[in-house]
Design an enzyme around this catalytic site. Structure first.
Site, PDB file in Angstrom:
ATOM      1  N   HIS A  30       2.008   4.288  -3.084  1.00 17.58           N
ATOM      2  CA  HIS A  30       2.014   5.753  -3.000  1.00 17.58           C
ATOM      3  C   HIS A  30       3.345   6.308  -3.499  1.00 17.58           C
ATOM      4  O   HIS A  30       3.389   7.284  -4.265  1.00 17.58           O
ATOM      5  CB  HIS A  30       1.819   6.204  -1.540  1.00 17.58           C
ATOM      6  CG  HIS A  30       0.438   6.025  -1.015  1.00 17.58           C
ATOM      7  ND1 HIS A  30      -0.691   6.426  -1.708  1.00 17.58           N
ATOM      8  CD2 HIS A  30      -0.003   5.498   0.163  1.00 17.58           C
ATOM      9  CE1 HIS A  30      -1.764   6.152  -0.980  1.00 17.58           C
ATOM     10  NE2 HIS A  30      -1.379   5.582   0.153  1.00 17.58           N
ATOM     11  N   HIS A  32       0.849  -1.204   0.000  1.00 14.85           N
ATOM     12  CA  HIS A  32       0.000   0.000   0.000  1.00 14.85           C
ATOM     13  C   HIS A  32       0.879   1.247   0.000  1.00 14.85           C
ATOM     14  O   HIS A  32       0.702   2.158  -0.821  1.00 14.85           O
ATOM     15  CB  HIS A  32      -0.909  -0.024   1.230  1.00 14.85           C
ATOM     16  CG  HIS A  32      -1.737   1.217   1.401  1.00 14.85           C
ATOM     17  ND1 HIS A  32      -3.090   1.260   1.099  1.00 14.85           N
ATOM     18  CD2 HIS A  32      -1.417   2.476   1.843  1.00 14.85           C
ATOM     19  CE1 HIS A  32      -3.549   2.473   1.345  1.00 14.85           C
ATOM     20  NE2 HIS A  32      -2.548   3.224   1.806  1.00 14.85           N
ATOM     21  N   GLU A  33       1.836   1.308   0.935  1.00 15.32           N
ATOM     22  CA  GLU A  33       2.704   2.476   1.028  1.00 15.32           C
ATOM     23  C   GLU A  33       3.645   2.582  -0.167  1.00 15.32           C
ATOM     24  O   GLU A  33       3.905   3.673  -0.674  1.00 15.32           O
ATOM     25  CB  GLU A  33       3.500   2.448   2.333  1.00 15.32           C
ATOM     26  CG  GLU A  33       2.656   2.659   3.574  1.00 15.32           C
ATOM     27  CD  GLU A  33       1.898   3.976   3.548  1.00 15.32           C
ATOM     28  OE1 GLU A  33       2.413   4.958   2.986  1.00 15.32           O
ATOM     29  OE2 GLU A  33       0.782   4.028   4.088  1.00 15.32           O
TER      30      GLU A  33
END
Length: 232
Positions: free
Chosen positions: A26, A22-23
């Site tokens: 980004h 998820h990170e």
């Protein structure tokens, strides 16, 4: 071997993959749109240790794991978060809409990972007769927990309150004045969300956002992912 050790291992693996990727999503989206802040900070990485948040990655998931293993003997629910990847909006080629895309990349990755986990059920089913029953069961647990962890993390982050991804998406899409008003919530946004999730149900028993979120994830959300992966 301790009975719950394999269960603990697959739960940790599913949660760490969901949070880390998820990170990372980004960071890679930010880099693609012109901002290399995450790369220069060493956060453009698939190494989970670079994304660890003391509370969200260690303490809260650890407490959830311990409570469920001690009371249920298995893991049915996992939740946590990682240290946010740094993004400098001024470096994005289009700061406003670039922020929308960078914010959306995390939840989009979680939806993709949930689908990938569901797709793993096809080869697991094909090999079920040749694999030991314990290994097959462990594979099923990993798939289920991966789908649930990714759906929960992705949908939680789409709540329209900054600094969550949904809040930043809304800031980028709303007209200037309401966008600025919403952006001012960011310093206290996560505290407000946690209060709403965990304190509000105690004050108003009929209002339980976390229960609604878990029901959506474990019910229609889970079934939708299975259907998209060709499981009928």
């Amino acid at each position: 071997m301790i009975d719950w050790l394999p269960e603990l291992a697959v739960a940790i693996l599913a949660t760490v993959l969901a949070i880390t990727l998820h990170e990372a999503a980004h960071g890679y989206a930010s880099l693609a749109l012109g901002d290399d802040t995450a790369a220069r900070a060493g956060r453009l990485s698939l190494n989970p240790l670079r994304h660890v948040d003391r509370v969200g990655t260690i303490i809260l998931p650890g407490l959830l794991l311990a409570f469920q293993l001690l009371t249920l003997g298995r893991v049915e629910f996992m939740f946590g978060w990682a240290k946010p990847v740094p993004v400098d909006l001024r470096r994005l080629r289009n700061p406003r809409y670039g922020m929308v895309l960078v914010a959306a990349a995390g939840p989009a990755m979680n939806m993709f990972l949930a689908w990938c986990a569901a797709m793993l059920a096809h080869p697991l089913d094909a090999l079920a007769d040749t694999l030991p029953a314990d290994l097959t069961e462990l594979g099923v647990r990993f798939i289920v927990l991966s789908i649930l962890a990714n759906l929960l993390l992705g949908l939680f982050n789409l709540m329209p309150v900054p600094p969550l991804d949904g809040g930043r998406i809304m800031v980028g899409l709303l007209p200037r004045r309401p966008a600025m008003a919403l952006a001012r919530l960011e310093p206290a946004g996560l505290v407000l969300v946690l209060l709403a999730l965990f304190l509000l149900p105690r004050l108003i028993p009929s209002v339980d956002p976390m229960a609604w979120l878990i029901q959506a994830v474990s019910g229609p959300g889970f079934r939708l992912i299975l259907q998209l992966a060709g499981h009928g």
